[in-house]
Write a protein that holds these residues in place. Structure first.
Motif, short mmCIF file in Angstrom:
data_model
loop_
_atom_site.label_atom_id
_atom_site.label_comp_id
_atom_site.label_asym_id
_atom_site.label_seq_id
_atom_site.Cartn_x
_atom_site.Cartn_y
_atom_site.Cartn_z
N ALA A 24 0.90 -1.23 0.20
CA ALA A 24 -0.02 0.02 -0.11
C ALA A 24 0.71 1.29 0.21
O ALA A 24 0.52 2.31 -0.63
CB ALA A 24 -1.00 -0.04 1.24
N THR A 25 1.86 1.09 0.63
CA THR A 25 2.95 2.29 0.68
C THR A 25 3.44 2.86 -0.58
O THR A 25 3.60 3.81 -0.80
CB THR A 25 4.02 2.05 1.88
N VAL A 26 3.92 1.61 -1.15
CA VAL A 26 4.66 1.60 -2.52
C VAL A 26 3.69 2.35 -3.54
O VAL A 26 4.01 3.05 -4.38
CB VAL A 26 5.51 0.56 -3.01
N LEU A 27 2.49 1.75 -3.59
CA LEU A 27 1.49 2.48 -4.33
C LEU A 27 1.05 3.86 -4.04
O LEU A 27 0.84 4.67 -4.92
CB LEU A 27 0.18 1.54 -4.48
N THR A 28 0.91 4.05 -2.73
CA THR A 28 0.70 5.49 -2.41
C THR A 28 1.73 6.53 -3.11
O THR A 28 1.50 7.52 -3.45
CB THR A 28 0.74 5.75 -0.86
N VAL A 29 3.17 6.16 -2.65
CA VAL A 29 4.12 6.82 -3.45
C VAL A 29 4.20 7.02 -4.75
O VAL A 29 4.31 8.10 -5.35
CB VAL A 29 5.66 6.28 -3.06
N ALA A 30 3.70 5.95 -5.48
CA ALA A 30 3.53 6.21 -6.94
C ALA A 30 2.48 7.05 -7.56
O ALA A 30 2.60 7.76 -8.26
CB ALA A 30 3.44 4.58 -7.50
N ALA A 31 1.49 6.85 -6.49
CA ALA A 31 0.41 7.78 -6.98
C ALA A 31 0.69 9.25 -6.61
O ALA A 31 0.22 10.25 -7.30
CB ALA A 31 -0.87 7.55 -6.24
N THR A 32 1.47 9.39 -5.48
CA THR A 32 1.90 10.93 -5.18
C THR A 32 2.75 11.26 -6.35
O THR A 32 2.61 12.49 -6.80
CB THR A 32 2.65 10.84 -3.83
N VAL A 33 3.86 10.44 -6.67
CA VAL A 33 4.64 11.05 -7.87
C VAL A 33 4.00 11.29 -9.00
O VAL A 33 4.22 12.40 -9.67
CB VAL A 33 5.52 9.89 -8.06
N LEU A 34 2.88 10.47 -9.35
CA LEU A 34 2.22 10.51 -10.65
C LEU A 34 1.36 11.89 -10.64
O LEU A 34 1.23 12.54 -11.65
CB LEU A 34 1.31 9.46 -11.14
N CYS A 35 0.86 12.16 -9.57
CA CYS A 35 0.17 13.33 -9.44
C CYS A 35 1.24 14.66 -9.64
O CYS A 35 0.71 15.76 -10.24
CB CYS A 35 -0.44 13.50 -7.80
N ASN A 36 2.11 14.49 -9.01
CA ASN A 36 3.14 15.82 -9.16
C ASN A 36 3.45 15.88 -10.74
O ASN A 36 3.52 17.12 -11.39
CB ASN A 36 4.41 15.20 -8.52
N LEU A 37 3.72 14.46 -11.44
CA LEU A 37 4.16 14.57 -13.04
C LEU A 37 2.65 15.36 -13.59
O LEU A 37 2.81 16.06 -14.67
CB LEU A 37 4.38 13.42 -13.36
N LEU A 38 1.75 14.97 -13.44
CA LEU A 38 0.39 15.45 -14.00
C LEU A 38 0.19 16.90 -13.60
O LEU A 38 -0.26 17.71 -14.74
CB LEU A 38 -1.03 14.79 -13.62
N THR A 39 0.59 17.32 -12.65
CA THR A 39 0.70 19.12 -12.28
C THR A 39 1.58 19.48 -13.11
O THR A 39 1.36 20.53 -13.72
CB THR A 39 1.00 19.05 -10.55
N ILE A 40 2.77 18.89 -13.47
CA ILE A 40 3.69 19.60 -14.27
C ILE A 40 3.34 19.64 -15.65
O ILE A 40 3.43 20.56 -16.25
CB ILE A 40 5.09 18.73 -14.34
N ALA A 41 2.55 18.80 -15.87
CA ALA A 41 1.94 18.63 -17.38
C ALA A 41 0.72 19.45 -17.38
O ALA A 41 0.15 19.42 -18.75
CB ALA A 41 1.54 17.12 -17.76
N ARG A 42 0.22 20.03 -16.32
CA ARG A 42 -1.18 20.74 -16.15
C ARG A 42 -2.09 19.86 -16.61
O ARG A 42 -3.03 20.53 -17.24
CB ARG A 42 -0.99 22.12 -17.09
N ALA A 43 -2.06 18.72 -16.46
CA ALA A 43 -3.21 17.91 -16.83
C ALA A 43 -4.14 17.56 -15.69
O ALA A 43 -4.15 16.48 -14.88
CB ALA A 43 -2.85 16.52 -17.33
N MET A 44 -5.08 18.81 -15.24
CA MET A 44 -5.95 18.75 -14.09
C MET A 44 -6.89 17.83 -14.30
O MET A 44 -7.50 17.27 -12.95
CB MET A 44 -6.29 20.16 -14.01
#
Length: 410
Positions: free
Chosen positions: A330-350
């Motif tokens: 669960a922790t590894v998946l949470t880290v993955a989701a957090t990182v992906l959220c940051n990458l989508l923010t960079i991409a402005r994919a709201m």
């Protein structure tokens, strides 16, 4: 640059972990030095302050540091933070007065929320430092303020036995450090004289989906815990939370470890450097796999021993040691989701952010009652894995679609 990046990773991770540990220790220190009743006052304030902190930050940090084109000026980011911090503090106190809290509880809420909002206020200044590749300064700030927090709580309660006075000193010292140290250092890296660009209203409107995402993202792992308490009771939830605590340290450390790389990914995205960007993604996911392997091996070898050391007065917690393996997942998946959220923010994919978080929340809501009913506390871990896993998969799909468009001509 590589030397500075290593320095950023080291100092930011170490300082942020010190800050996290010192904040996490506040409940233990208050209980030991001022009693259970005082800790109850603090626990209520913490719950309310967490909401205020999320609202004040507005999910804007990654957006700010990845605004490499200067769509919004540094002044705009600063003035927007003045507004969100003030609104969050007023809203928090409005809630406190709308409920039948005692005067002491309201003071604790006011002061502790102020202490946490110093973190939100400093966040915009830390954004200037991050864009200038000086996350080492940010790490030092967190480390110092974490140690100041622990020392103030201990000294304040030993000398005064008064939680309100202690929190007042804590707020004053943290604010003084930010004003005396962080602001002058960050001001040198910011261009607060520049004008033009879109205004504060436009910035807040564009970042509104980020604020919504932040709330949804917090709700996904909270849903299984809610059903755990409702269906199994507070005792089972307490055991679940206590087993999760040492694993959570791993999650916090890795998320802080990634933060200095946000600017790197932003530059690769802005420059349409397809090869470098996807190389970064491959390294990222390889790192997540290694994180899972190391975590799984670690809890297999040392899990029961670690729980016995952490909770010597409650040996029955060892009956829940089997939770450690699914909680690592669960922790590894949470880290993955957090990182992906940051990458989508960079991409402005709201839209992708919102869709991914809604999918994860829906999965957690649908699965939690059945899984917890069938597997008890283990079902709470399984529901967390399902919710965060669905979220991560949807976020990854949205990111890859956005990448296809961004790098189409490369």
């Amino acid at each position: 640059m590589e030397k500075q990046l290593r320095r950023n990773v080291l100092f930011n991770t170490a300082g942020s972990l010190i800050f996290y540990f010192c904040q996490a220790a506040m409940n233990l220190l208050v209980t030991a030095l001022a009693g259970v009743e005082a800790n109850g006052l603090l626990a209520t304030a913490m719950t309310i302050a967490n909401v205020a902190l999320s609202a004040a930050s507005f999910g804007m940090r990654t957006f700010q540091v990845s605004d490499l084109s200067g769509k919004y000026t540094d002044r705009t980011y600063l003035f927007s933070r003045y507004l969100t911090v003030a609104a969050a503090w007023v809203g928090c106190m409005g809630f406190a007065f709308a409920n039948a809290y005692s005067a002491q509880q309201r003071w604790v809420i006011f002061l502790y929320t102020g202490y946490r909002l110093v973190e939100s206020f400093s966040d915009v200044w830390h954004g200037y430092l991050q864009k200038a590749e000086r996350m080492d300064i940010v790490g030092v700030s967190f480390g110092v303020r974490g140690l100041v927090t622990a020392a103030t709580v201990v000294a304040g309660l030993l000398l005064t036995r008064d939680l309100v006075i202690t929190l007042a000193v804590l707020l004053a010292l943290n604010a003084a450090y930010v004003l005396a140290v962080d602001l002058p250092l960050a001001r040198k890296r910011a261009d607060l004289a520049a004008k033009g660009g879109a205004g504060v209203g436009a910035l807040l409107l564009e970042c509104l989906p980020l604020a919504v995402y932040a709330s949804l993202n917090t709700a996904i792992p909270s849903v299984p815990r809610y059903y755990c308490e409702r269906l199994l009771g507070r005792v089972e939830l307490n055991y679940f939370a206590n087993v999760f605590l040492p694993v959570l340290v791993l999650q916090v450390a890795v998320v802080y470890l990634f933060v200095p790389f946000i600017t790197t990914f932003a530059r690769l995205w802005q420059g349409r450097q397809k090869a470098g960007y996807f190389k970064g993604l491959r390294i990222l996911f390889a790192g997540l796999f290694l994180l899972w392997a190391a975590g799984a091996a670690g809890v297999a070898l040392l899990g029961r021993w670690g729980l016995s050391v952490l909770y010597p007065t409650t040996p029955e917690i060892l009956n829940y040691a089997g939770l450690l393996q699914p909680l690592v997942a669960a922790t590894v998946l949470t880290v993955a989701a957090t990182v992906l959220c940051n990458l989508l923010t960079i991409a402005r994919a709201m839209k992708g952010l919102i869709v991914g978080c809604l999918a994860g929340l829906g999965a957690a809501l649908l699965a939690s009652p059945a899984l917890i009913g069938a597997y008890a506390a283990w079902g709470t871990a399984y529901a967390t894995i399902l919710g965060v896993g669905v979220q991560a998969l949807c976020l990854l799909a949205c990111l890859l679609l956005r990448c296809k468009k961004q790098f189409a001509a490369v």
